[in-house]
Design an enzyme around this catalytic site. Structure first.
Site, PDB file in Angstrom:
ATOM      1  N   ASP A  72      -8.683 -53.264 -76.003  1.00 44.38           N
ATOM      2  CA  ASP A  72      -9.720 -53.991 -75.275  1.00 44.38           C
ATOM      3  C   ASP A  72     -10.862 -54.428 -76.195  1.00 44.38           C
ATOM      4  O   ASP A  72     -10.928 -54.004 -77.359  1.00 44.38           O
ATOM      5  CB  ASP A  72     -10.267 -53.142 -74.109  1.00 44.38           C
ATOM      6  CG  ASP A  72     -10.505 -51.687 -74.493  1.00 44.38           C
ATOM      7  OD1 ASP A  72     -10.565 -51.384 -75.704  1.00 44.38           O
ATOM      8  OD2 ASP A  72     -10.642 -50.849 -73.599  1.00 44.38           O
ATOM      9  N   GLU A 148     -10.336 -50.576 -64.617  1.00 42.42           N
ATOM     10  CA  GLU A 148     -11.247 -49.794 -63.796  1.00 42.42           C
ATOM     11  C   GLU A 148     -10.587 -49.405 -62.472  1.00 42.42           C
ATOM     12  O   GLU A 148      -9.572 -49.997 -62.083  1.00 42.42           O
ATOM     13  CB  GLU A 148     -12.492 -50.644 -63.514  1.00 42.42           C
ATOM     14  CG  GLU A 148     -13.262 -51.042 -64.771  1.00 42.42           C
ATOM     15  CD  GLU A 148     -14.082 -49.902 -65.361  1.00 42.42           C
ATOM     16  OE1 GLU A 148     -13.725 -48.730 -65.152  1.00 42.42           O
ATOM     17  OE2 GLU A 148     -15.082 -50.170 -66.036  1.00 42.42           O
TER      18      GLU A 148
HETATM   19  C1  GLP Z   1     -14.123 -47.254 -72.947  1.00 44.02           C
HETATM   20  C2  GLP Z   1     -12.828 -47.852 -73.454  1.00 44.02           C
HETATM   21  C3  GLP Z   1     -11.634 -46.965 -73.175  1.00 44.02           C
HETATM   22  C4  GLP Z   1     -11.918 -45.550 -73.629  1.00 44.02           C
HETATM   23  C5  GLP Z   1     -13.141 -45.047 -72.885  1.00 44.02           C
HETATM   24  C6  GLP Z   1     -13.480 -43.612 -73.203  1.00 44.02           C
HETATM   25  O1  GLP Z   1     -14.306 -47.461 -71.613  1.00 44.02           O
HETATM   26  N1  GLP Z   1     -12.572 -49.126 -72.868  1.00 44.02           N
HETATM   27  O2  GLP Z   1     -10.487 -47.490 -73.834  1.00 44.02           O
HETATM   28  O3  GLP Z   1     -10.801 -44.745 -73.397  1.00 44.02           O
HETATM   29  O4  GLP Z   1     -14.235 -45.868 -73.236  1.00 44.02           O
HETATM   30  O5  GLP Z   1     -14.214 -43.492 -74.353  1.00 44.02           O
HETATM   31  P1  GLP Z   1     -14.549 -42.104 -75.017  1.00 44.02           P
HETATM   32  O6  GLP Z   1     -13.302 -41.691 -75.702  1.00 44.02           O
HETATM   33  O7  GLP Z   1     -15.658 -42.395 -75.959  1.00 44.02           O
HETATM   34  O8  GLP Z   1     -14.935 -41.170 -73.927  1.00 44.02           O
END
Ligand code: GLP
Length: 271
Positions: A72, A148
Site C-alpha cells: 500500500d 479497512e
Molecule cells: C498501516 C498499514 C498496514 C500495517 C498497519 C500496522 O495501516 N497500511 O499495512 O499492517 O499500519 O502497522 P504497525 O505494524 O506499525 O502496527
C-alpha cells in the site's frame, strides 16, 4: 493455518525472517525466475527487515533475484516525504540490501490516474505469475494492508478511504496530529493477498490482541478483513506473547503443542 508464538517481538521477527528466507532458498530464484514477494510497512515487520539486513551484510543472503510488490501507499504525499511508504521501504530495507531498483514495485499515490495505477499493479503481478509469498502486518482493527473494516473480502488493488481508527493509529508518525495523516491510500485488495501462494502475517504487541482473537477464534468477517486468512490454503501467523493475550488459554496451548510436535520438521504443516 499455522500459528507460531514466540516470547518477544524480536524473536518473532527473527523466526519470520528465517522462515521466509528458507522459502526463498528452496525456490532457488534466478534472474529469469525470480521469487516474487509482497511486503508491508509498519513497525511489525521491522525486526524481519533488520534480520534480513544483518544477514545480507554478513554475506549470507542476496536479494538479487527477488521481486517485491508493496501492499500500500498513501495518496497525495510526496514520494520523498519521510512518512511515505516509499521512503519507509527504502530507509528500512531497500537501501541496505542488493535488490535491483527495477525489481521494486510500490504503488504511486501521486499519479494523475490512480485507478490506472491500481489496474496496472494487478496486471504486473499477474505477468510475473503471481506472488509467491505475501508478508503482511495488521492494524489494531484487523485490517490487512489498507483493507479497512467492511472492505470486500474479494477486493483488488484500489483507492481506499482510511478509517478514523487507522488515521488515529498512524498519527503517531505525523507528530501525533491526525490532520496531517492522509485520508486516502492505494492498497492491494484482500483478494490480491489471498491469491498469493502463501501468506505470512506478523502480529506483535498487546494492542493487536483483540484482532488476533477475531482472526484465530472468530469467524470470517469483513469487519476483520484479516480473518479471510482462514480460507487460505497456506497461511502462517507469527505472534509474540503480548499479541496472544486475548486468546483463550486452551487456544494458545493448542497451537504451542502443535509447534512442539511438528515445528519446522513437517514442510507446509500450516495447511
Ligand atoms: C498501516 C498499514 C498496514 C500495517 C498497519 C500496522 O495501516 N497500511 O499495512 O499492517 O499500519 O502497522 P504497525 O505494524 O506499525 O502496527
Amino acid at each position: 493455518m499455522r500459528i507460531v508464538i514466540k516470547d518477544t517481538k524480536k524473536e518473532t521477527g527473527i523466526w519470520t525472517a528465517d522462515y521466509i528466507w528458507k522459502k526463498i532458498e528452496a525456490f532457488g530464484p534466478t534472474a529469469d525466475k525470480p521469487f516474487v514477494m509482497g511486503l508491508p510497512t509498519g513497525s511489525s515487520p521491522m525486526p524481519v527487515y533488520e534480520e534480513w539486513i544483518r544477514r545480507y551484510k554478513a554475506g549470507e543472503i542476496s536479494f538479487k533475484n527477488v521481486v517485491t510488490f508493496n501492499m500500500d501507499e498513501y495518496v497525495n504525499i510526496p514520494e520523498d516525504h519521510p512518512e511515505s511508504y516509499y521512503s519507509f521501504m527504502y530507509d528500512n530495507l531497500f537501501n541496505h540490501i542488493d535488490i535491483p531498483k527495477e525489481n521494486i514495485n510500490i504503488l504511486d499515490g501521486n499519479a494523475p490516474d490512480l485507478e490506472k495505477v491500481c489496474r496496472d499493479y494487478e496486471t504486473k503481478i499477474k505477468a510475473y505469475g503471481g506472488i509467491e509469498l505475501f508478508l503482511g502486518g495488521i492494524g489494531p482493527d484487523g485490517h490487512i494492508a489498507f483493507n479497512e473494516p467492511g472492505s470486500s473480502l474479494v477486493s483488488r488493488t484500489r483507492v481506499k478511504t482510511l478509517s478514523y481508527d487507522t488515521i488515529l493509529a498512524n498519527s503517531r508518525f505525523f507528530d501525533g496530529d491526525m490532520s496531517k495523516v492522509p485520508t486516502q491510500a492505494l492498497t492491494v485488495g484482500v483478494g490480491t493477498v489471498m491469491d498469493a501462494k502463501e501468506v505470512v502475517i506478523i502480529i506483535t504487541g498487546f494492542n493487536k490482541a483483540r484482532a488476533v482473537r477475531e482472526v484465530i477464534e472468530g469467524g470470517v468477517s469483513h469487519m476483520w478483513t484479516i480473518s479471510m486468512l482462514q480460507l487460505h490454503e497456506h497461511a502462517v501467523i507469527s505472534l509474540d506473547e503480548p499479541a496472544t493475550m486475548e486468546l483463550q488459554v486452551e487456544s494458545v496451548k493448542y497451537f504451542k503443542d502443535i509447534e512442539e510436535i511438528a515445528g519446522d520438521k513437517i514442510p507446509n504443516h500450516n495447511e
